[in-house]
Motif scaffolding. Structure first.
Motif, mmCIF file in Angstrom:
data_model
loop_
_atom_site.group_PDB
_atom_site.id
_atom_site.type_symbol
_atom_site.label_atom_id
_atom_site.label_comp_id
_atom_site.label_asym_id
_atom_site.label_seq_id
_atom_site.Cartn_x
_atom_site.Cartn_y
_atom_site.Cartn_z
ATOM 1 N N GLY A 135 0.797 -1.214 0.000
ATOM 2 C CA GLY A 135 0.000 0.000 0.000
ATOM 3 C C GLY A 135 0.829 1.263 0.000
ATOM 4 O O GLY A 135 0.352 2.321 -0.432
ATOM 5 N N PHE A 136 2.072 1.168 0.463
ATOM 6 C CA PHE A 136 2.978 2.315 0.424
ATOM 7 C C PHE A 136 4.010 2.168 -0.695
ATOM 8 O O PHE A 136 5.038 2.833 -0.694
ATOM 9 C CB PHE A 136 3.645 2.498 1.780
ATOM 10 C CG PHE A 136 2.719 3.102 2.802
ATOM 11 C CD1 PHE A 136 2.660 4.467 2.999
ATOM 12 C CD2 PHE A 136 1.855 2.292 3.535
ATOM 13 C CE1 PHE A 136 1.788 5.025 3.923
ATOM 14 C CE2 PHE A 136 0.986 2.840 4.464
ATOM 15 C CZ PHE A 136 0.940 4.218 4.663
ATOM 16 N N GLU A 137 3.695 1.279 -1.642
ATOM 17 C CA GLU A 137 4.443 1.135 -2.889
ATOM 18 C C GLU A 137 5.901 0.756 -2.659
ATOM 19 O O GLU A 137 6.802 1.196 -3.369
ATOM 20 C CB GLU A 137 4.338 2.405 -3.724
ATOM 21 C CG GLU A 137 2.905 2.775 -4.070
ATOM 22 C CD GLU A 137 2.795 4.082 -4.823
ATOM 23 O OE1 GLU A 137 3.046 4.069 -6.048
ATOM 24 O OE2 GLU A 137 2.473 5.105 -4.195
ATOM 25 N N ALA A 138 6.124 -0.090 -1.641
ATOM 26 C CA ALA A 138 7.476 -0.575 -1.379
ATOM 27 C C ALA A 138 7.840 -1.681 -2.364
ATOM 28 O O ALA A 138 6.973 -2.361 -2.923
ATOM 29 C CB ALA A 138 7.583 -1.098 0.049
ATOM 30 N N GLN A 139 9.132 -1.873 -2.552
ATOM 31 C CA GLN A 139 9.643 -3.043 -3.260
ATOM 32 C C GLN A 139 9.859 -4.141 -2.224
ATOM 33 O O GLN A 139 10.719 -4.020 -1.366
ATOM 34 C CB GLN A 139 10.965 -2.721 -3.958
ATOM 35 C CG GLN A 139 11.644 -3.948 -4.575
ATOM 36 C CD GLN A 139 13.051 -3.667 -5.053
ATOM 37 O OE1 GLN A 139 13.347 -2.563 -5.509
ATOM 38 N NE2 GLN A 139 13.938 -4.659 -4.942
ATOM 39 N N ILE A 140 9.059 -5.204 -2.294
ATOM 40 C CA ILE A 140 9.110 -6.267 -1.291
ATOM 41 C C ILE A 140 9.967 -7.410 -1.826
ATOM 42 O O ILE A 140 9.659 -7.995 -2.863
ATOM 43 C CB ILE A 140 7.697 -6.781 -0.950
ATOM 44 C CG1 ILE A 140 6.800 -5.619 -0.510
ATOM 45 C CG2 ILE A 140 7.770 -7.839 0.141
ATOM 46 C CD1 ILE A 140 5.347 -6.029 -0.293
ATOM 47 N N ASP A 141 11.041 -7.705 -1.108
ATOM 48 C CA ASP A 141 11.899 -8.830 -1.448
ATOM 49 C C ASP A 141 11.832 -9.864 -0.335
ATOM 50 O O ASP A 141 11.735 -9.513 0.847
ATOM 51 C CB ASP A 141 13.351 -8.378 -1.648
ATOM 52 C CG ASP A 141 13.533 -7.570 -2.918
ATOM 53 O OD1 ASP A 141 12.684 -7.683 -3.828
ATOM 54 O OD2 ASP A 141 14.521 -6.817 -3.006
ATOM 55 N N VAL A 142 11.905 -11.135 -0.714
ATOM 56 C CA VAL A 142 11.703 -12.203 0.257
ATOM 57 C C VAL A 142 13.037 -12.787 0.703
ATOM 58 O O VAL A 142 14.027 -12.782 -0.029
ATOM 59 C CB VAL A 142 10.804 -13.313 -0.317
ATOM 60 C CG1 VAL A 142 9.443 -12.749 -0.697
ATOM 61 C CG2 VAL A 142 11.449 -13.986 -1.521
ATOM 62 N N VAL A 143 13.018 -13.309 1.937
ATOM 63 C CA VAL A 143 14.153 -13.999 2.532
ATOM 64 C C VAL A 143 13.674 -15.391 2.928
ATOM 65 O O VAL A 143 12.626 -15.542 3.568
ATOM 66 C CB VAL A 143 14.691 -13.243 3.764
ATOM 67 C CG1 VAL A 143 15.874 -13.991 4.375
ATOM 68 C CG2 VAL A 143 15.088 -11.816 3.390
ATOM 69 N N ALA A 144 14.429 -16.407 2.560
ATOM 70 C CA ALA A 144 14.014 -17.784 2.820
ATOM 71 C C ALA A 144 13.911 -18.059 4.310
ATOM 72 O O ALA A 144 14.666 -17.517 5.132
ATOM 73 C CB ALA A 144 15.011 -18.752 2.178
ATOM 74 N N ALA A 145 12.971 -18.910 4.670
ATOM 75 C CA ALA A 145 12.763 -19.321 6.058
ATOM 76 C C ALA A 145 12.406 -20.804 6.069
ATOM 77 O O ALA A 145 11.952 -21.361 5.064
ATOM 78 C CB ALA A 145 11.668 -18.489 6.713
ATOM 79 N N ASP A 146 12.593 -21.439 7.230
ATOM 80 C CA ASP A 146 12.237 -22.840 7.397
ATOM 81 C C ASP A 146 11.606 -23.023 8.772
ATOM 82 O O ASP A 146 11.142 -22.043 9.378
ATOM 83 C CB ASP A 146 13.445 -23.756 7.188
ATOM 84 C CG ASP A 146 14.629 -23.412 8.103
ATOM 85 O OD1 ASP A 146 14.403 -22.861 9.203
ATOM 86 O OD2 ASP A 146 15.780 -23.708 7.721
ATOM 87 N N GLU A 147 11.589 -24.245 9.284
ATOM 88 C CA GLU A 147 10.924 -24.494 10.557
ATOM 89 C C GLU A 147 11.597 -23.795 11.728
ATOM 90 O O GLU A 147 10.998 -23.613 12.791
ATOM 91 C CB GLU A 147 10.843 -25.999 10.834
ATOM 92 C CG GLU A 147 12.181 -26.688 11.032
ATOM 93 C CD GLU A 147 12.821 -27.145 9.741
ATOM 94 O OE1 GLU A 147 13.820 -27.894 9.811
ATOM 95 O OE2 GLU A 147 12.325 -26.764 8.654
ATOM 96 N N ASP A 148 12.862 -23.367 11.546
ATOM 97 C CA ASP A 148 13.566 -22.611 12.576
ATOM 98 C C ASP A 148 13.514 -21.112 12.326
ATOM 99 O O ASP A 148 14.247 -20.340 12.957
ATOM 100 C CB ASP A 148 15.025 -23.070 12.667
ATOM 101 C CG ASP A 148 15.154 -24.469 13.248
ATOM 102 O OD1 ASP A 148 14.403 -24.783 14.189
ATOM 103 O OD2 ASP A 148 15.986 -25.245 12.754
ATOM 104 N N GLY A 149 12.648 -20.693 11.418
ATOM 105 C CA GLY A 149 12.470 -19.274 11.156
ATOM 106 C C GLY A 149 13.363 -18.760 10.044
ATOM 107 O O GLY A 149 13.935 -19.526 9.248
ATOM 108 N N LEU A 150 13.484 -17.452 9.984
ATOM 109 C CA LEU A 150 14.245 -16.799 8.923
ATOM 110 C C LEU A 150 15.699 -17.270 8.923
ATOM 111 O O LEU A 150 16.330 -17.393 9.979
ATOM 112 C CB LEU A 150 14.171 -15.281 9.115
ATOM 113 C CG LEU A 150 14.845 -14.407 8.069
ATOM 114 C CD1 LEU A 150 13.997 -13.174 7.782
ATOM 115 C CD2 LEU A 150 16.227 -13.966 8.547
ATOM 116 N N ASP A 151 16.239 -17.513 7.723
ATOM 117 C CA ASP A 151 17.596 -18.035 7.566
ATOM 118 C C ASP A 151 18.583 -16.873 7.523
ATOM 119 O O ASP A 151 18.560 -16.074 6.578
ATOM 120 C CB ASP A 151 17.667 -18.838 6.266
ATOM 121 C CG ASP A 151 19.030 -19.462 6.040
ATOM 122 O OD1 ASP A 151 19.953 -19.242 6.851
ATOM 123 O OD2 ASP A 151 19.188 -20.179 5.032
ATOM 124 N N PRO A 152 19.483 -16.755 8.514
ATOM 125 C CA PRO A 152 20.437 -15.634 8.503
ATOM 126 C C PRO A 152 21.341 -15.620 7.273
ATOM 127 O O PRO A 152 21.717 -14.536 6.804
ATOM 128 C CB PRO A 152 21.245 -15.856 9.785
ATOM 129 C CG PRO A 152 20.344 -16.643 10.673
ATOM 130 C CD PRO A 152 19.578 -17.540 9.740
#
Length: 396
Positions: A135-152
């Motif tokens: 809604g604020f016109e951001a560029q959304i990029d994804v970061v992989a995650a698994d059962e232990d959460g976001l992957d550093p």
């Protein structure tokens, strides 16, 4: 007459209505709904609210029924800060009250994001956050995650390429939609990366207090209050009707969020703050939270048993250790959104997986909420879901 759709702002034209669709199913007759993350009404503190209103409201009407300061009632913020310190081990330097967690996200977006700014999110993640950032016109990029959460490691890679992100949004505890629980090791790695890169982390703690056991992991905000703004809500741990939340974060940021709130709803509910303050001071959460944990643990056990009994081969699901949700993944090629009409005919509801992905690139997953349905309803609902997902079908 001119088609009003032609007048929509660019940021509004592509927004989805998934949240409205989920809320429309509250108390829908004849439907077993696994769609919305609704808390169990059986644990609402109805007696406490009734007694408080009957015995105390008359002498407190000037506070409870009046406008409040934009940042929230001073006495409530003091009580809230004390509770946060007891729960998370640190007291916030800067704290404001919001009208629920989603408003806190909106205020952060309004304050920090310009069109085209880069935002990092887990994949998948809360669809309300995707809607807010879009809604604020951001560029959304994804970061992989698994059962232990976001992957550093995936976060480090994202930070090493592309424009510098304005912020990272993460749900460390019993994530929506997967139920993942970010490991303690990854929490430390995440905030260290944030400090190295000057990245602001938005930590959503909606489900933090709702683990199936008393175990807790350190909040990101308690580890790095200089680079983390925490978004919380009472909707899951008190009841949604108060529409009450908070933002705790760097002292340089919170005053800007307060100014942004002056241009939205001006202040959160005075009645809700008065009620929640009394609940905190009375120790009500000390009673309510253990009951909530037992209730949701039993409901997850019922859902796990139902999925094991009724889902056909080729389907798998997460095993949350808290929160409201399980994430079901089917064979590639399945379109869970296309199943919704027949699901409704069978008297069961779920949320397709695509809206939880920025770009809506994955269609063979779905989210199931077990929080607001009884074990008996879960048993029947998973049976109906199994009929829907089985290749041979079936009829009721």
């Amino acid at each position: 007459m001119t088609d009003l759709d032609l007048r929509l702002a660019r940021r509004a034209a592509g927004s989805g209505d998934e949240l409205s669709a989920i809320l429309s199913l509250v108390n829908a007759p004849g439907l077993i709904t696994f769609s919305g993350g609704f808390p169990a009404p059986e644990i609402f503190p109805s007696s406490f609210v009734r007694d408080l209103v009957l015995e105390e409201l008359g002498g407190s009407a000037g506070v409870a029924l009046q406008y409040t300061p934009t940042e929230g009632l001073a006495s409530f913020r003091t009580a809230l800060a004390s509770w946060i310190k007891a729960s998370q081990g640190a007291a916030p330097d800067a704290l404001m009250v919001t009208s629920g967690g989603i408003e806190a996200l909106q205020l952060i977006c309004r304050t920090l994001l310009d069109p085209g700014d880069r935002v990092l999110v887990e994949s998948p993640t809360y669809l309300g956050a995707i809607t807010a950032f879009s809604g604020f016109e951001a560029q959304i990029d994804v970061v992989a995650a698994d059962e232990d959460g976001l992957d550093p490691a995936a976060l480090a890679a994202a930070l090493a390429s592309g424009p510098v992100p304005k912020l990272l949004y993460v749900i460390p505890d019993f994530q929506n939609p997967t139920g993942a629980w970010l490991s303690t090791e990854r929490r430390h790695a995440l905030v260290e990366l944030a400090r190295q890169h000057g990245l602001l982390v938005v930590e959503d703690v909606a489900y933090r207090e709702l683990g199936f056991t008393d175990e807790q992991r350190p909040s990101l905000w308690s580890l790095a209050p200089d680079v983390v703004v925490q978004v919380g809500t009472f909707s899951k741990i008190l009841f949604p009707g108060v529409r009450l939340g908070w933002a705790a974060g760097p002292a340089a940021l919170i005053p800007h969020l307060v100014r942004a709130k002056q241009n939205s709803d001006q202040c959160a509910s005075g009645f809700g703050q008065w009620l929640a303050e009394a609940f905190l001071q009375d120790g009500g959460l000390d009673t309510q939270l253990p009951l909530a944990r037992r209730t949701y643990a039993a409901r997850w056990a019922a859902m796990d048993a139902g999925l094991s009994a009724h889902l056909p081969p080729g389907f798998s699901w997460t095993s949350p250790r808290g929160g409201f949700f399980a994430w079901v993944t089917g064979p590639v090629g399945l379109d869970t959104a296309a199943l919704l009409p027949r699901a409704r005919d069978l008297g069961v509801a779920f949320v397709p997986g695509a809206p939880f992905y920025a770009g809506r690139s994955t269609h063979h997953a779905l989210r199931l909420a077990f929080s607001a349905t009884t074990p008996d309803e879960i048993a029947e609902g998973t049976r109906r879901l199994g009929l829907l997902l089985s290749s041979s079908g079936g009829s009721l």
